[in-house]
Motif scaffolding. Structure first.
Motif, PDB file in Angstrom:
ATOM      1  N   SER A   1       6.877  10.683   3.168  1.00  0.00           N
ATOM      2  CA  SER A   1       6.110  10.911   2.256  1.00  0.00           C
ATOM      3  C   SER A   1       4.670  11.413   2.767  1.00  0.00           C
ATOM      4  CB  SER A   1       5.342   9.207   1.849  1.00  0.00           C
ATOM      5  OG  SER A   1       4.282   9.449   0.846  1.00  0.00           O
TER       6      SER A   1
ATOM      7  N   LYS B   1       9.661   2.505  10.343  1.00  0.00           N
ATOM      8  CA  LYS B   1       8.768   3.433   9.831  1.00  0.00           C
ATOM      9  C   LYS B   1       7.992   4.092  10.957  1.00  0.00           C
ATOM     10  CE  LYS B   1       5.303  -0.368   9.056  1.00  0.00           C
ATOM     11  NZ  LYS B   1       4.815  -1.377   8.113  1.00  0.00           N
TER      12      LYS B   1
ATOM     13  N   PHE C   1      10.504   7.264   7.114  1.00  0.00           N
ATOM     14  CA  PHE C   1      11.078   5.951   7.146  1.00  0.00           C
ATOM     15  C   PHE C   1      12.658   6.038   7.153  1.00  0.00           C
ATOM     16  CE2 PHE C   1       7.265   4.095   5.321  1.00  0.00           C
ATOM     17  CZ  PHE C   1       6.683   5.114   4.725  1.00  0.00           C
TER      18      PHE C   1
ATOM     19  N   TRP D   1       0.767  -1.089   0.086  1.00  0.00           N
ATOM     20  CA  TRP D   1       0.017   0.254  -0.030  1.00  0.00           C
ATOM     21  C   TRP D   1       0.803   1.287  -0.114  1.00  0.00           C
ATOM     22  CZ3 TRP D   1       0.332   3.545   4.376  1.00  0.00           C
ATOM     23  CH2 TRP D   1      -0.562   4.374   4.282  1.00  0.00           C
TER      24      TRP D   1
ATOM     25  N   LEU E   1      14.149  -1.783   4.692  1.00  0.00           N
ATOM     26  CA  LEU E   1      13.501  -0.855   5.728  1.00  0.00           C
ATOM     27  C   LEU E   1      13.995  -1.332   7.232  1.00  0.00           C
ATOM     28  CD1 LEU E   1      11.143   0.959   6.138  1.00  0.00           C
ATOM     29  CD2 LEU E   1       9.818  -0.832   6.814  1.00  0.00           C
TER      30      LEU E   1
ATOM     31  N   TYR F   1       1.570   9.798  -3.104  1.00  0.00           N
ATOM     32  CA  TYR F   1       2.168   8.829  -2.519  1.00  0.00           C
ATOM     33  C   TYR F   1       3.815   8.739  -3.025  1.00  0.00           C
ATOM     34  CZ  TYR F   1      -1.775   6.673  -0.229  1.00  0.00           C
ATOM     35  OH  TYR F   1      -3.002   6.566   0.537  1.00  0.00           O
ATOM     36  N   LYS F   2       4.002   9.880  -3.331  1.00  0.00           N
ATOM     37  CA  LYS F   2       5.623  10.300  -3.908  1.00  0.00           C
ATOM     38  C   LYS F   2       6.465  10.018  -2.492  1.00  0.00           C
ATOM     39  CE  LYS F   2       6.730  14.464  -5.251  1.00  0.00           C
ATOM     40  NZ  LYS F   2       6.798  15.684  -6.060  1.00  0.00           N
ATOM     41  N   LEU F   3       7.354   9.435  -2.649  1.00  0.00           N
ATOM     42  CA  LEU F   3       8.440   9.096  -1.615  1.00  0.00           C
ATOM     43  C   LEU F   3       9.636   9.959  -2.000  1.00  0.00           C
ATOM     44  CD1 LEU F   3       8.482   7.509   1.031  1.00  0.00           C
ATOM     45  CD2 LEU F   3       9.493   5.708  -0.311  1.00  0.00           C
TER      46      LEU F   3
ATOM     47  N   PRO G   1       3.091   4.227  -0.103  1.00  0.00           N
ATOM     48  CA  PRO G   1       4.602   4.079   0.109  1.00  0.00           C
ATOM     49  C   PRO G   1       5.219   3.429   1.640  1.00  0.00           C
ATOM     50  CG  PRO G   1       3.749   6.292   1.126  1.00  0.00           C
ATOM     51  CD  PRO G   1       2.673   5.466   0.600  1.00  0.00           C
ATOM     52  N   ASN G   2       4.206   2.518   2.044  1.00  0.00           N
ATOM     53  CA  ASN G   2       4.412   1.771   3.231  1.00  0.00           C
ATOM     54  C   ASN G   2       5.678   0.874   2.793  1.00  0.00           C
ATOM     55  OD1 ASN G   2       4.312   0.339   5.474  1.00  0.00           O
ATOM     56  ND2 ASN G   2       2.052  -0.083   5.195  1.00  0.00           N
ATOM     57  N   GLU G   3       6.342  -0.189   3.660  1.00  0.00           N
ATOM     58  CA  GLU G   3       7.473  -0.777   3.520  1.00  0.00           C
ATOM     59  C   GLU G   3       7.745  -1.253   2.259  1.00  0.00           C
ATOM     60  OE1 GLU G   3       8.321  -4.166   5.851  1.00  0.00           O
ATOM     61  OE2 GLU G   3      10.140  -4.629   4.918  1.00  0.00           O
ATOM     62  N   GLN G   4       8.699  -0.671   1.418  1.00  0.00           N
ATOM     63  CA  GLN G   4       9.067  -0.986  -0.003  1.00  0.00           C
ATOM     64  C   GLN G   4       9.992  -1.931   0.096  1.00  0.00           C
ATOM     65  OE1 GLN G   4       9.102   1.855  -2.772  1.00  0.00           O
ATOM     66  NE2 GLN G   4       7.847   3.468  -1.952  1.00  0.00           N
TER      67      GLN G   4
ATOM     68  N   LEU H   1       4.046   5.788  10.938  1.00  0.00           N
ATOM     69  CA  LEU H   1       2.731   6.005  10.062  1.00  0.00           C
ATOM     70  C   LEU H   1       2.173   6.776  11.130  1.00  0.00           C
ATOM     71  CD1 LEU H   1       2.358   2.544   8.416  1.00  0.00           C
ATOM     72  CD2 LEU H   1       3.542   4.622   7.598  1.00  0.00           C
TER      73      LEU H   1
ATOM     74  N   TYR I   1       4.367  10.335   6.682  1.00  0.00           N
ATOM     75  CA  TYR I   1       4.893   9.223   7.131  1.00  0.00           C
ATOM     76  C   TYR I   1       6.310   9.340   6.807  1.00  0.00           C
ATOM     77  CZ  TYR I   1       0.193   7.839   5.641  1.00  0.00           C
ATOM     78  OH  TYR I   1      -1.333   7.656   5.769  1.00  0.00           O
TER      79      TYR I   1
ATOM     80  N   TYR J   1      15.766   3.570   5.905  1.00  0.00           N
ATOM     81  CA  TYR J   1      16.233   2.378   5.354  1.00  0.00           C
ATOM     82  C   TYR J   1      17.746   2.363   5.245  1.00  0.00           C
ATOM     83  CZ  TYR J   1      11.583   1.766   2.624  1.00  0.00           C
ATOM     84  OH  TYR J   1      10.376   1.303   2.207  1.00  0.00           O
TER      85      TYR J   1
END
Lengths: 112, 115
Positions: free
Chosen positions: B94, B49, B34, A96, B46, B101-103, A98-101, B51, B32, B36
């Motif tokens: 994001s 995160k 993250f 879903w 990852l 949903y651009k990251l 940008p959730n964990e990619q 959210l 959101y 990595y």
């Protein structure tokens, strides 16, 4: 095994010769995305897709095209590659948004 | 428009020392966040995160990060690092809600753990 695959892994080409980098995922993910990684610039998003037939521009879409005709595939097309597109390209997917990619192994492209 | 700043491009530390990798973001809406990690010659994985909910987020390999809305920060911490933590670390943001949903990734911080 759950994975994102990219082909080819390495590619050397010449300016102006159209090429396609394929990306495929076997996790039934809705979201797929392409990034390029350049030294000192981190990863920059090129295009992303929320679902089949739904794509949108990221931060650096110029010179690239994408299509999402099937859920599992998200090819990246360079219609007329130029040397400034020499880079390391990553495809990624997630359940879903940008959730964990989950990232593919990368494609190193050199345009001469 | 969303953006991410990783304040340190390189962080050298000794093994078993604590480390903090700094990340600040810019956004006009909820976000959101993250972290990595990229080990040499590999793709990204990852770490953790944020959210919603608790602002202290725990991830894999003993890392944690704290979301601070007032300071628009999401710093990554580990109390005691190992040689195997040597890698490049990327913060990403994001914007939440809507259909965007651009990251956006930061430029990365290279963590080098020395014996």
């Amino acid at each position: 095994e759950a994975q994102v695959t990219q082909n080819p892994r390495y590619l050397i080409t010449v300016t102006g010769k159209k090429l396609t980098v394929t990306c495929s995922q076997n996790m039934n993910h809705e979201y797929m995305s392409w990034y390029r990684q350049d030294p000192g610039l981190g990863l920059r998003q090129i295009y992303y897709s929320m679902n089949v037939e739904v794509t949108d521009k990221g931060d650096v879409p110029e010179g690239y095209k994408v299509s999402r005709k099937e859920k599992r595939n998200f090819p990246l097309i360079l219609e007329s590659p130029s040397p400034n597109q020499t880079s390391l390209y990553f495809c990624a997917s997630s359940f879903w948004g940008p959730n964990e990619q989950f990232f593919g192994p990368g494609t190193r492209l050199t345009v001469l | 428009a969303q953006s991410v700043t990783q304040l340190d491009s390189q962080v050298p530390v000794f093994e078993e020392a604590p480390v903090e990798l700094r990340c600040n973001y810019s956004s006009s809406v909820s976000v959101y966040l993250f972290w990595y990690v990229q080990y040499p010659n590999q793709g990204l994985q990852l770490l953790l995160k944020y959210l919603s909910g608790s602002t202290l987020v725990k991830g894999i390999n003993g890392f944690e990060a704290e979301f601070n809305k007032s300071q628009t920060s999401f710093h990554l911490r580990k109390p005691s690092v190992h040689i195997s933590d040597t890698a490049e670390y990327f913060c990403a943001v994001s914007e939440g809600g809507g259909s965007n949903y651009k990251l956006t990734f930061g430029k990365g911080t290279l963590l080098t753990v020395n014996p």
